[in-house]
Design an enzyme around this catalytic site. Structure first.
Site, PDB file in Angstrom:
ATOM      1  N   ASP A  21      -8.973 -65.549   3.121  1.00 31.63           N
ATOM      2  CA  ASP A  21      -8.121 -64.218   2.788  1.00 31.63           C
ATOM      3  C   ASP A  21      -9.172 -64.361   1.673  1.00 31.63           C
ATOM      4  OD1 ASP A  21      -5.973 -63.863   3.911  1.00 31.63           O
ATOM      5  OD2 ASP A  21      -4.663 -65.399   2.655  1.00 31.63           O
ATOM      6  N   HIS A  68      -9.925 -65.039  10.029  1.00 29.95           N
ATOM      7  CA  HIS A  68     -10.368 -64.646   8.444  1.00 29.95           C
ATOM      8  C   HIS A  68      -9.841 -65.759   7.548  1.00 29.95           C
ATOM      9  CE1 HIS A  68      -6.311 -62.238   7.857  1.00 29.95           C
ATOM     10  NE2 HIS A  68      -6.983 -63.186   6.602  1.00 29.95           N
ATOM     11  N   HIS A 126      -7.630 -67.880   9.370  1.00 28.76           N
ATOM     12  CA  HIS A 126      -5.935 -68.148  10.141  1.00 28.76           C
ATOM     13  C   HIS A 126      -6.116 -65.929  10.522  1.00 28.76           C
ATOM     14  CE1 HIS A 126      -5.747 -66.135   5.959  1.00 28.76           C
ATOM     15  NE2 HIS A 126      -5.313 -64.991   6.206  1.00 28.76           N
ATOM     16  N   ARG A 175       3.255 -62.330  -0.521  1.00 33.29           N
ATOM     17  CA  ARG A 175       2.415 -63.216  -0.558  1.00 33.29           C
ATOM     18  C   ARG A 175       1.803 -62.964  -1.563  1.00 33.29           C
ATOM     19  NH1 ARG A 175      -2.191 -61.007   2.620  1.00 33.29           N
ATOM     20  NH2 ARG A 175      -2.951 -59.574   1.015  1.00 33.29           N
TER      21      ARG A 175
HETATM   22  C1  SIN Z   1      -2.336 -62.581   5.731  1.00 32.11           C
HETATM   23  O1  SIN Z   1      -3.630 -62.700   6.858  1.00 32.11           O
HETATM   24  O2  SIN Z   1      -2.894 -62.685   4.625  1.00 32.11           O
HETATM   25  C2  SIN Z   1      -1.276 -61.848   6.710  1.00 32.11           C
HETATM   26  C3  SIN Z   1      -0.464 -63.638   7.301  1.00 32.11           C
HETATM   27  C4  SIN Z   1       0.366 -62.758   7.790  1.00 32.11           C
HETATM   28  O3  SIN Z   1       1.121 -61.931   7.811  1.00 32.11           O
HETATM   29  O4  SIN Z   1       0.593 -63.970   8.773  1.00 32.11           O
END
Ligand code: SIN
Length: 292
Positions: free
Chosen positions: A107, A105, A253, A269
């Site tokens: 973000d 995805h 990612h 985050r």
């Molecule tokens: C996410 O997808 O924002 C999290 C990425 C992660 O936990 O490595």
């Protein structure tokens, strides 16, 4: 020297060492850091950081205005609305955060104006596993045939937080009113680099505007596989104190969940508010309109 930098893979990522982001960074140093990030196609790894949430927020603000976490999110975690706890930890019987993004995805691509940069800080990382994979979407676009590029540049896709492909195990009795589906160009022009990148993801892209479902599914399946092939990927193995900054405008990612039930992982985050995505076709039509 402002900081040291080393590539993380041939096509993606740069590791920055000897830079403490809690110290005041001059505009010149930050501009060099931002250039290193854009030049590395959107993955910046800042090693050996020790960050409180306010320090992470202050550094994140250098990348642009912060996005506050969505009010519907189940886990509040820390006091600051800018910080989301991404974790599998359980404290006093309560989950501290949640594991997120266990699918390809970009973000908040289900938002009208999605997040530009995401900053993820590794507070507690597993001794093995829990990696994050990043796929270079400039390369995904550049390696398509000219005819495929021409076709895709004219198309828009629908992006949906409740995409059935991702949420197939969820029984959606009634769709909540937050996060209605949005349309975005399939090819996105990056507002800072002016380079074109694919902007579809298996996680959130549900269909293509104006195409019958069978045609759209065939094209999307091809693009999902093409855009996440191993040659386009940098896989980050976390060290405690890593702060990873990634650019959602040119990357997908995937958070690999191979550790839950074995090890604990806890990350903070923060997210930077981005622009409404614009395709190359829209850019040229807009400049023709200005010239007329
Ligand atoms: C996410 O997808 O924002 C999290 C990425 C992660 O936990 O490595």
């Amino acid at each position: 020297m402002m900081f040291e930098s080393a590539p993380l893979s041939p096509h993606l990522g740069v590791r920055i060492s000897n830079l403490d982001v809690t110290k005041p960074l001059s505009d010149e140093t930050f501009a060099a850091l931002r250039k290193a990030w854009l030049d590395a196609n959107g993955v910046l790894v800042l090693s050996n950081q020790t960050l409180t949430p306010p320090q992470q927020i202050a550094f994140s603000r250098r990348f642009g205005p912060m996005k506050h976490r969505d009010t519907h999110r189940a886990f509040e975690g820390v006091e600051h609305p800018e910080v989301v706890v991404v974790s599998n930890k359980v404290v006093d019987g309560k989950r501290l955060g949640r594991i997120s993004g266990v699918f390809w995805h970009s973000d908040s691509s289900y938002d009208v104006a999605p997040v530009s940069a995401t900053l993820l800080y590794g507070l507690e990382v597993p001794p093995a596993g829990g990696d994050t994979m990043f796929a270079n979407q400039y390369l995904a676009y550049d390696t398509l045939s000219p005819r495929m590029k021409t076709m895709l540049c004219e198309l828009k896709s629908v992006n949906d937080y409740y995409n059935p492909a991702t949420y197939k195990n969820r029984q959606q009795v009634e769709r909540p009113s937050v996060h209605p589906p949005v349309t975005h160009p399939i090819v996105r022009r990056h507002p800072e680099t002016s380079r074109d990148a694919l902007y579809i993801t298996r996680g959130f892209t549900s269909h293509i505007v104006g195409l019958p479902a069978d045609e759209a599914t065939a094209i999307l399946e091809f693009l999902f596989t093409h855009s996440t092939q191993p040659e386009f990927i940098y896989r980050h193995h976390w060290q405690r104190g890593d702060l990873v900054v990634w650019d959602n405008r040119c990357l997908q990612h995937y958070a690999v969940n191979d550790y839950d039930g074995i090890y604990t992982r806890c990350m903070h985050r923060t997210s930077v508010q981005g622009d409404v995505p614009v395709g190359p076709g829209e850019m040229s039509r807009a400049s023709q309109a200005v010239a007329a």
